[in-house]
Motif scaffolding. Structure first.
Motif, PDB file in Angstrom:
ATOM      1  N   LEU A  68       0.823  -1.211   0.000  1.00 18.37           N
ATOM      2  CA  LEU A  68       0.000   0.000   0.000  1.00 18.37           C
ATOM      3  C   LEU A  68       0.857   1.261   0.000  1.00 18.37           C
ATOM      4  CD1 LEU A  68      -3.105  -0.984   2.147  1.00 18.37           C
ATOM      5  CD2 LEU A  68      -2.820  -0.974  -0.327  1.00 18.37           C
ATOM      6  N   VAL A  69       0.358   2.358   0.488  1.00 17.40           N
ATOM      7  CA  VAL A  69       0.894   3.682   0.165  1.00 17.40           C
ATOM      8  C   VAL A  69       2.279   3.999   0.725  1.00 17.40           C
ATOM      9  CG1 VAL A  69      -1.401   4.659  -0.075  1.00 17.40           C
ATOM     10  CG2 VAL A  69      -0.277   4.711   2.152  1.00 17.40           C
ATOM     11  N   VAL A  70       2.751   3.306   1.734  1.00  9.48           N
ATOM     12  CA  VAL A  70       3.999   3.693   2.399  1.00  9.48           C
ATOM     13  C   VAL A  70       5.193   3.735   1.446  1.00  9.48           C
ATOM     14  CG1 VAL A  70       5.617   3.148   4.265  1.00  9.48           C
ATOM     15  CG2 VAL A  70       3.157   2.920   4.634  1.00  9.48           C
ATOM     16  N   PRO A  71       5.368   2.783   0.519  1.00 13.94           N
ATOM     17  CA  PRO A  71       6.494   2.907  -0.415  1.00 13.94           C
ATOM     18  C   PRO A  71       6.472   4.206  -1.217  1.00 13.94           C
ATOM     19  CG  PRO A  71       5.610   0.688  -0.483  1.00 13.94           C
ATOM     20  CD  PRO A  71       4.653   1.502   0.346  1.00 13.94           C
ATOM     21  N   LYS A  72       5.286   4.674  -1.575  1.00 11.82           N
ATOM     22  CA  LYS A  72       5.197   5.936  -2.310  1.00 11.82           C
ATOM     23  C   LYS A  72       5.606   7.112  -1.428  1.00 11.82           C
ATOM     24  CE  LYS A  72       1.617   4.261  -5.445  1.00 11.82           C
ATOM     25  NZ  LYS A  72       0.263   4.439  -6.011  1.00 11.82           N
ATOM     26  N   LYS A  97      -4.715  11.730  -0.919  1.00 14.41           N
ATOM     27  CA  LYS A  97      -4.792  12.425   0.373  1.00 14.41           C
ATOM     28  C   LYS A  97      -4.081  11.653   1.475  1.00 14.41           C
ATOM     29  CE  LYS A  97      -9.295  13.350  -0.268  1.00 14.41           C
ATOM     30  NZ  LYS A  97     -10.662  13.895  -0.072  1.00 14.41           N
ATOM     31  N   GLU A  98      -4.136  10.322   1.407  1.00 14.14           N
ATOM     32  CA  GLU A  98      -3.409   9.544   2.417  1.00 14.14           C
ATOM     33  C   GLU A  98      -1.902   9.694   2.248  1.00 14.14           C
ATOM     34  OE1 GLU A  98      -2.981   5.033   4.277  1.00 14.14           O
ATOM     35  OE2 GLU A  98      -4.445   5.413   2.693  1.00 14.14           O
ATOM     36  N   VAL A  99      -1.434   9.636   1.020  1.00 10.95           N
ATOM     37  CA  VAL A  99      -0.007   9.828   0.753  1.00 10.95           C
ATOM     38  C   VAL A  99       0.432  11.222   1.207  1.00 10.95           C
ATOM     39  CG1 VAL A  99       1.700  10.102  -1.082  1.00 10.95           C
ATOM     40  CG2 VAL A  99       0.135   8.159  -1.127  1.00 10.95           C
ATOM     41  N   ALA A 100      -0.374  12.224   0.880  1.00 11.67           N
ATOM     42  CA  ALA A 100      -0.027  13.599   1.236  1.00 11.67           C
ATOM     43  C   ALA A 100       0.051  13.788   2.746  1.00 11.67           C
ATOM     44  CB  ALA A 100      -1.050  14.563   0.635  1.00 11.67           C
ATOM     45  N   ALA A 101      -0.897  13.212   3.468  1.00  7.58           N
ATOM     46  CA  ALA A 101      -0.902  13.354   4.930  1.00  7.58           C
ATOM     47  C   ALA A 101       0.333  12.704   5.549  1.00  7.58           C
ATOM     48  CB  ALA A 101      -2.176  12.734   5.504  1.00  7.58           C
ATOM     49  N   ARG A 102       0.671  11.517   5.078  1.00 11.33           N
ATOM     50  CA  ARG A 102       1.844  10.829   5.615  1.00 11.33           C
ATOM     51  C   ARG A 102       3.129  11.593   5.267  1.00 11.33           C
ATOM     52  NH1 ARG A 102       1.369   5.155   6.836  1.00 11.33           N
ATOM     53  NH2 ARG A 102      -0.785   4.421   6.720  1.00 11.33           N
ATOM     54  N   LEU A 103       3.178  12.147   4.050  1.00  7.74           N
ATOM     55  CA  LEU A 103       4.364  12.899   3.642  1.00  7.74           C
ATOM     56  C   LEU A 103       4.522  14.166   4.480  1.00  7.74           C
ATOM     57  CD1 LEU A 103       6.746  13.280   1.690  1.00  7.74           C
ATOM     58  CD2 LEU A 103       5.154  14.504   0.169  1.00  7.74           C
ATOM     59  N   LEU A 177       8.519  -0.067   7.366  1.00  6.89           N
ATOM     60  CA  LEU A 177       7.060   0.024   7.292  1.00  6.89           C
ATOM     61  C   LEU A 177       6.525  -0.132   5.873  1.00  6.89           C
ATOM     62  CD1 LEU A 177       6.407   2.997   9.755  1.00  6.89           C
ATOM     63  CD2 LEU A 177       6.182   0.546  10.207  1.00  6.89           C
ATOM     64  N   ALA A 178       7.410  -0.030   4.881  1.00  9.83           N
ATOM     65  CA  ALA A 178       6.966  -0.071   3.484  1.00  9.83           C
ATOM     66  C   ALA A 178       6.280  -1.380   3.129  1.00  9.83           C
ATOM     67  CB  ALA A 178       8.142   0.175   2.545  1.00  9.83           C
ATOM     68  N   THR A 179       6.674  -2.455   3.784  1.00  7.23           N
ATOM     69  CA  THR A 179       6.103  -3.763   3.459  1.00  7.23           C
ATOM     70  C   THR A 179       5.120  -4.237   4.532  1.00  7.23           C
ATOM     71  OG1 THR A 179       8.018  -4.842   4.497  1.00  7.23           O
ATOM     72  CG2 THR A 179       8.139  -4.435   2.125  1.00  7.23           C
ATOM     73  N   GLY A 180       4.600  -3.313   5.289  1.00  6.97           N
ATOM     74  CA  GLY A 180       3.714  -3.672   6.392  1.00  6.97           C
ATOM     75  C   GLY A 180       2.342  -4.148   5.956  1.00  6.97           C
TER      76      GLY A 180
END
Length: 320
Positions: A68-72, A97-103, A177-180
């Motif tokens: 999911l989004v963590v690698p991005k 929006k999820e990617v943006a919030a995490r970034l 966390l990328a492969t979580g």
């Protein structure tokens, strides 16, 4: 000039329209630097260059598809370190929006979501948002760190502006966390041949007044004549007349097309919250007291079963 990161939304290298809109906005703030994640950069790079990307930071890795989004987020964090941008622009989708919030959290900065306009300001980018079902507009800016801003589709025109678009490889070190969270299966949606609802320039929607699933071909026929997407109110979706993926409203999708045609939709606040920022709104309803008429630019008081076929025929004849 300062650099602005633009996250490329694409399907196998085919760049989606919201990214081209982001490139237009990015040029107001500085020089656009596109971040391309996944396969197909050879196909995308000329399009990105044609629309103003001075550089294209590209990386392909299996993590983008398998997790999911963590690698991005890891990749965008790496891009931000390379470029030191004045802003990061992301298309305002669920994943975006999820990617943006995490970034934003990673960068120790602020986040602005669902902007309908972004312009340069004396103290950094200033974003405009619609609030309370578009009853109010707010302007805001991030006061600390690199602004991360998600922008709604159809918020800016697509304006070509040739630039170098040189492709550069982006080095990314993926964290633990990328492969979580692993993607275990995918099911392709059946294509209708119509535009994506949230990206469409024209949306034709049907509500309770359509009367049933068997009557939605009237809505589809008008949409096809206009090259439009098909939407539905919550009442129509809850009744099982049309898929939830096409629901427009507070609990569905938010659209902001150039033209929105509401058919047999009363205009409850929940529906208005999803389409009130449309540039031109037309309603067809047999009830002259329907709340939707308080919102529209053009209203037709009439039976949609008589109005829509005539309108569809007139459009088809005009096109022919």
């Amino acid at each position: 000039m300062a650099d602005v990161l633009v996250v490329v939304d694409h399907v196998d290298g085919v760049v989606r329209k919201p990214t081209l809109e982001l490139l237009t906005i990015a040029r107001r703030l500085g020089e656009p630097v596109a971040v391309f994640l996944g396969a197909g950069v050879e196909r995308a790079a000329p399009v990105l260059a044609e629309h103003g990307a001075v550089r294209v930071l590209a990386v392909d890795a299996p993590q983008f598809a398998e997790y999911l989004v963590v690698p991005k987020v890891d990749a965008l964090q790496a891009a931000a370190k390379v470029v030191a941008p004045v802003a990061v622009l992301v298309a305002s989708s669920g994943e975006g929006k999820e990617v943006a919030a995490r970034l934003a959290l990673r960068l120790g900065s602020g986040l602005i979501t669902d902007a309908v306009d972004v312009r340069a300001g004396a103290e950094g980018p200033v974003a405009t948002q619609s609030a309370f079902a578009a009853a109010f507009s707010t302007t805001s800016r991030v006061s600390a760190g690199v602004p991360v801003i998600t922008v709604k589709p159809n918020s800016a025109p697509v304006e070509p502006a040739a630039a170098a678009g040189a492709v550069e490889e982006l080095a990314v070190a993926f964290g633990e966390l990328a492969t979580g969270t692993k993607v275990v299966s995918r099911t392709a949606r059946q294509s209708t041949g119509r535009p994506e609802l949230t990206e469409a320039a024209i949306v034709v929607s049907g509500g309770r007044g359509v009367g049933g699933a068997d009557n939605f071909p009237l809505i589809e026929a008008l949409a096809d004549a206009l090259g439009a997407a098909v939407g539905a109110s919550r009442a129509a979706v809850d009744a099982g007349w049309y898929p939830h993926s096409n629901q427009v409203g507070q609990t569905g999708k938010t659209v902001s097309p150039q033209l929105y045609i509401a058919n047999g939709i009363s205009g409850a606040i929940q529906h208005r919250a999803g389409m009130q920022t449309s540039k031109t709104i037309v309603a067809v309803n047999k009830d002259p007291e329907a709340p939707i008429f308080d919102l529209v630019d053009y209203g037709v008081v009439g039976d949609l079963f008589q109005v829509l076929p005539q309108l569809t025929d007139a459009i088809t004849t005009h096109k022919g």
